[in-house]
Design an enzyme around this catalytic site. Structure first.
Site, mmCIF file in Angstrom:
data_model
loop_
_atom_site.group_PDB
_atom_site.id
_atom_site.type_symbol
_atom_site.label_atom_id
_atom_site.label_comp_id
_atom_site.label_asym_id
_atom_site.label_seq_id
_atom_site.Cartn_x
_atom_site.Cartn_y
_atom_site.Cartn_z
ATOM 1 N N LYS A 343 0.729 -0.959 -0.145
ATOM 2 C CA LYS A 343 -0.053 0.042 -0.020
ATOM 3 C C LYS A 343 0.980 1.310 0.047
ATOM 4 O O LYS A 343 2.001 1.248 0.180
ATOM 5 C CB LYS A 343 -1.098 -0.029 1.056
ATOM 6 C CG LYS A 343 -2.128 -0.970 0.794
ATOM 7 C CD LYS A 343 -3.214 -1.037 1.757
ATOM 8 C CE LYS A 343 -4.523 -1.990 1.471
ATOM 9 N NZ LYS A 343 -5.618 -1.934 2.233
ATOM 10 N N ARG A 377 -4.243 -9.962 4.891
ATOM 11 C CA ARG A 377 -4.489 -9.789 3.343
ATOM 12 C C ARG A 377 -3.439 -9.299 2.631
ATOM 13 O O ARG A 377 -2.882 -8.106 2.813
ATOM 14 C CB ARG A 377 -6.027 -9.062 3.277
ATOM 15 C CG ARG A 377 -6.559 -8.982 1.872
ATOM 16 C CD ARG A 377 -7.651 -8.229 1.857
ATOM 17 N NE ARG A 377 -8.343 -8.070 0.394
ATOM 18 C CZ ARG A 377 -7.856 -7.360 -0.440
ATOM 19 N NH1 ARG A 377 -6.796 -6.294 -0.304
ATOM 20 N NH2 ARG A 377 -8.184 -7.412 -1.705
HETATM 21 N N1 HH2 Z 1 -7.537 -3.380 0.616
HETATM 22 C C1 HH2 Z 1 -7.985 -3.378 -0.882
HETATM 23 C C2 HH2 Z 1 -9.122 -4.096 -1.137
HETATM 24 N N2 HH2 Z 1 -9.892 -4.750 -0.242
HETATM 25 N N3 HH2 Z 1 -10.345 -5.597 2.114
HETATM 26 C C3 HH2 Z 1 -10.214 -5.601 3.267
HETATM 27 N N4 HH2 Z 1 -10.980 -6.340 4.169
HETATM 28 N N5 HH2 Z 1 -8.947 -4.906 3.627
HETATM 29 C C4 HH2 Z 1 -8.321 -4.211 3.070
HETATM 30 O O1 HH2 Z 1 -7.274 -3.595 3.309
HETATM 31 C C5 HH2 Z 1 -8.257 -4.095 1.666
HETATM 32 C C6 HH2 Z 1 -9.648 -4.790 0.996
HETATM 33 C C7 HH2 Z 1 -7.107 -2.608 -1.623
HETATM 34 O O2 HH2 Z 1 -5.808 -3.572 -2.206
HETATM 35 P P1 HH2 Z 1 -6.032 -4.278 -3.389
HETATM 36 O O3 HH2 Z 1 -6.900 -5.232 -3.554
HETATM 37 O O4 HH2 Z 1 -4.725 -4.753 -3.509
HETATM 38 O O5 HH2 Z 1 -6.040 -3.211 -4.633
HETATM 39 P P2 HH2 Z 1 -7.436 -2.722 -5.438
HETATM 40 O O6 HH2 Z 1 -8.507 -2.250 -4.606
HETATM 41 O O7 HH2 Z 1 -6.838 -1.743 -6.313
HETATM 42 O O8 HH2 Z 1 -7.804 -3.940 -6.158
#
Ligand code: HH2
Length: 400
Positions: A343, A377
């Site tokens: 992040k 995660r």
């Molecule tokens: N972070 C992201 C998406 N979903 N869900 C939970 N429960 N907690 C988190 O910290 C979280 C989440 C964002 O990260 P990522 O999936 O890598 O990116 P993107 O939203 O661009 O797909």
């Protein structure tokens, strides 16, 4: 020489072990254990009458209470109070507070609940056909089937590539796989439920079929979650904390685990000057309310996981405070999920692009586990599993 040294014993089981090592009589152990821990409980919006009673009773119990100047001088109606003491002090305090006037009994009930929750150790997530004990820190592998996710956008356009990635993550030790089809990174645009499902369906069908760990769907749209659950997903990861009442109904009806995450505002604008009175206290309050709402809607509380939502409407400093104070979320009595992988705040700290944030993410994951996270995660499954295996061993997690 007596070799005096200070012991570091943060949890009840650590104190127990130390007492056993000394050879304390069995009957003496619970009594000494209640004296061997120290807890600090913060309360907000306490009226001056309850604050004064709390101060008096906590002092009488052998602990102490910090009350704001204005409360003691009767110049403000309410403020924060901090209670300090051992479980023994709190026990005496609670038994007295319950019989005191005004809102003292409610205050006592809240303090008692927070302390019990904080010290709860055993959590098990129950899925329709599986059980996931959280005595060791579990890794949730991320699979984004989106063109625009910040770390892995566009990598899994082909359903088979996505399915293979899910299988690889499970081989690397993921205990859960989280599949998402809409990016919620800062500045991202929402997609329609139709588009989300078009991306999700072929991948989810294959993943559910080919991996033997529970599969969660990362969505805040009830239409999408309903279809995913029908297809075999057994967990809902909702970055809006089940804000849509239909989501609550769906989770209750399917009786599946769900993640309640905190987000301030919406992805498109959430990073524009996020502000809190107190980031940790505000998020604890939000998550407590979301858990209560879900329970009112018929969700089994044992199915809920809470997540402070690192990076969702938070400055880098907010994220650091959340990670430093993660233990506060234990007061909610629910397993804690944290997502730090690759992040932006890591990028800021390290002056590093997305692909250069692994070590920083591992440091944050290990410290999150140390402060009470049950599920991490991550995109970097293999590395996180290894780092957490060492952290868990040092913390003595999973060995009791
Ligand atoms: N972070 C992201 C998406 N979903 N869900 C939970 N429960 N907690 C988190 O910290 C979280 C989440 C964002 O990260 P990522 O999936 O890598 O990116 P993107 O939203 O661009 O797909």
């Amino acid at each position: 020489m007596f070799n005096a040294h200070v012991l570091e014993l943060p949890e009840a089981r650590d104190v127990n072990q130390a007492l056993q090592a000394v050879g304390v009589q069995t009957q003496g152990q619970p009594i000494l254990r209640r004296k061997g821990l120290f807890r600090i409980v913060r309360l907000q919006g306490v009226g001056y009458r309850e604050a004064l009673i709390a101060k008096q009773e906590m002092l009488g119990a052998g602990g102490d209470a910090a009350t704001p100047k204005g409360t003691v001088e009767f110049t403000s109606d309410e403020g924060d109070v901090i209670l300090l003491g051992t479980p023994q002090h709190f026990k005496r305090f609670l038994s007295k507070m319950k019989h005191q006037p005004f809102r003292s009994a409610t205050l006592a009930a809240e303090v008692e609940e927070a302390l019990t929750h904080y010290d709860r150790e055993a959590y098990v997530l129950r899925f329709p056909e599986a059980e996931l004990p959280l005595s060791r820190t579990v890794v949730m592998g991320i699979l984004n089937v989106t063109p625009d996710s910040f770390a892995d956008g566009g990598e899994y356009d082909e359903p088979q590539a996505a399915i293979d990635r899910a299988r690889a993550m499970v081989e690397e030790g993921a205990g859960l796989v989280d599949v998402g089809a809409e990016s919620t990174r800062p500045g991202s645009d929402p997609v329609s439920a139709a588009e989300e499902w078009k991306r999700l369906e072929p991948v989810l069908a294959g993943v559910v079929d080919q991996v033997d760990v529970p599969v969660s769907v990362d969505t805040y749209k009830p239409e999408t979650a309903a279809k995913a659950l029908d297809l075999g997903a057994t967990m809902v990861n909702d970055v809006t904390g089940l804000r849509d009442p239909k989501m609550i109904g769906l989770v209750a009806q399917h009786d599946v685990p769900a993640v309640l995450m905190h987000m301030l505002g919406e992805p498109k604008t959430m990073q524009k000057k996020p502000e809190y009175d107190d980031v940790v206290a505000d998020i604890v309050r939000f998550l407590r309310a979301r858990v209560a709402d879900a329970m009112e809607g018929g969700v089994d509380p044992e199915k809920l996981v809470v997540d402070p939502g690192v990076g969702f409407g938070k400055t880098a400093e907010h994220n650091l405070q959340i990670l430093r104070q993660l233990g506060a979320f234990r007061s909610l009595g629910r397993p804690i999920l944290v997502g730090v992988s690759r992040k932006t705040f890591l990028g800021r700290l390290l002056d590093a692009e997305v692909e250069e944030r692994l070590e920083g993410g591992l440091a944050a994951a290990v410290l999150a586990a140390h402060h009470g996270a049950h599920i991490l995660r991550t995109h970097d499954v293999k590395e996180t599993v290894r780092a957490l295996a060492v952290a868990d061993a040092i913390l003595g997690r999973g060995s009791t």
